[in-house]
Write a protein that holds these residues in place. Sequence first.
Motif, mmCIF file in Angstrom:
data_model
loop_
_atom_site.group_PDB
_atom_site.id
_atom_site.type_symbol
_atom_site.label_atom_id
_atom_site.label_comp_id
_atom_site.label_asym_id
_atom_site.label_seq_id
_atom_site.Cartn_x
_atom_site.Cartn_y
_atom_site.Cartn_z
ATOM 1 N N TYR A 83 36.176 46.979 33.533
ATOM 2 C CA TYR A 83 36.359 48.307 34.076
ATOM 3 C C TYR A 83 36.601 47.992 35.721
ATOM 4 N N ARG A 84 35.831 46.964 36.150
ATOM 5 C CA ARG A 84 35.976 46.404 37.635
ATOM 6 C C ARG A 84 37.326 45.810 37.989
ATOM 7 N N LEU A 107 40.040 47.004 36.570
ATOM 8 C CA LEU A 107 40.884 48.086 36.388
ATOM 9 C C LEU A 107 40.624 48.673 37.611
ATOM 10 N N ALA A 108 39.413 49.080 38.117
ATOM 11 C CA ALA A 108 39.291 49.523 39.364
ATOM 12 C C ALA A 108 40.031 49.025 40.474
ATOM 13 N N ASP A 109 39.888 47.640 40.506
ATOM 14 C CA ASP A 109 40.415 46.840 41.566
ATOM 15 C C ASP A 109 41.942 46.946 41.612
ATOM 16 N N THR A 133 36.052 52.258 29.380
ATOM 17 C CA THR A 133 36.494 51.268 30.533
ATOM 18 C C THR A 133 37.062 52.126 31.527
ATOM 19 N N ALA A 166 35.867 52.784 35.424
ATOM 20 C CA ALA A 166 36.627 52.344 36.632
ATOM 21 C C ALA A 166 36.968 53.508 37.525
#
Length: 501
Positions: free
Chosen positions: A37-38, A40-42, A75, A79
Amino acid sequence: MAQWTSAVGAPQLARLLRSQDPRAAELAVGGRKLPAYRSLADGVRLLVLEGRVPVAARLPAERELAAAFGVSRTTVAAAYEALRAEGFLESRRGSGSWTAVPAGNPLPTRGLEPLPPEAAGSMIDLGCAALPAPEPWLTRAVQGAMADLPLYAHTHGDYPAGLPVLRQALADRYTARGIPTMPEQIMVTTGAMGAVAAICRLFTSPGERVAVDSPSYANILQLMRDAGARLVPVALGERLAGWDIPVWRQVMRDAAPRMAYVVADFHNPTGTLATEEQRRRLVDAARSAGTLLVVDETMTELQLDEDAEPPRQVCAFDPAGSAVITVGSASKAFWAGMRIGWVRAAPDVIRSLVAARAYSDLGSPVLEQLAIASLLETGGWEAAVGIRREQARENRDAIVAALRKHVPDWEFSVPRGGLTLWARTGGLSGSRIAEAGERLGVRVPSGPRFGVDGAFEGFVRLPFTVNGAVADEAAVRLAGAARLVATGAPVESGARQAFVA
């Protein structure tokens, strides 16, 4: 009422995310991989910061993005929640989620705006490929213009085609280079951007295809996007060896672009130089396909290595003026603050451009036109350009040495002219390096700014604008940014160091 103004589909967002460094999800932090998830968020955050996903764009629903990107809905939900917490996403029940930027952050753009002078003490700015004015020639040019100004002060001051004295001086310059040119073939514009904008307005309509080098100059790409053009990227030759003519012929045949925009001399951003044979063959291909070839010559005079005869200008292979329109400018060869550009084309094209100009800016400043005319008529132009070449050559050599010392795994070809170097960043994300670099005190544009639809993630562009200790420090900070990206370590905004050139 919905707060979003555009939408990004799940397949499009997934494609943009995949265009980033494929190793991003595997970066280690303290011996462990980043959570999915991190990562994807980044990735979404970088797309927003780069301007490749607009602010206030509605993102796809969690289920849609999960299916398109091949991850679980949990996920995607995590995110999105992380992005909301960081201020990069806003949501409302019934309206979905849309991109945002945290309060105080500048809105992202495709290009990089020049930093204000007061920021020079803490930030090394490699975002703008422009050098200080070559004195004493700027002052002399302005003084000469002031002496001539009274002759024009008694007129209305509107010259849509440009001052006759400057049109004549520019025509004479082309003629001296073996390209017979009349003043009627010249229109003076407000910089090269003004020239390309005028050409786009006259020759293209929203939705029409325009072929472009890939990569190409970021600001021109955005100008064409804003005009509604459908950009068709055409890759440069292998190892940046000029144009790939067979590919260009295929694109012109299959896509039938109304117009093509190319940079033949010391291409921005790569610095590549098209050969004389490539120029001849591209003009032939454009003429056969009925594609208008717009050639940007803003870097033509910045040949830094004098060991070879420069190729003839592209318009030399189109004596009738049926296929080629040439764009020139004083901004790179002389000074970016002198916003004078020009178009060379067939007289009927110039007449059409001048007529259409009545609905845009009417004309360029008289004083600045007189200054450039003064330079061209007195020999000051050659002397000023000589200073510019010397500055750029010294800066180029300093930057190359600093990069080889501090980031030896970065790959690049040393250009023989121009103001920019195109570097492959050792398999790391250029966008992430740019983000980390800005927090460490060095500002550099990443590769995707110069591509179409997220290309060139593994590159950055470096201009020849710093020298000596500043060039070395810039490379040190870029190396630090690369280490942070390679390890996945967080970057604190307070990590920036003060540096005074």
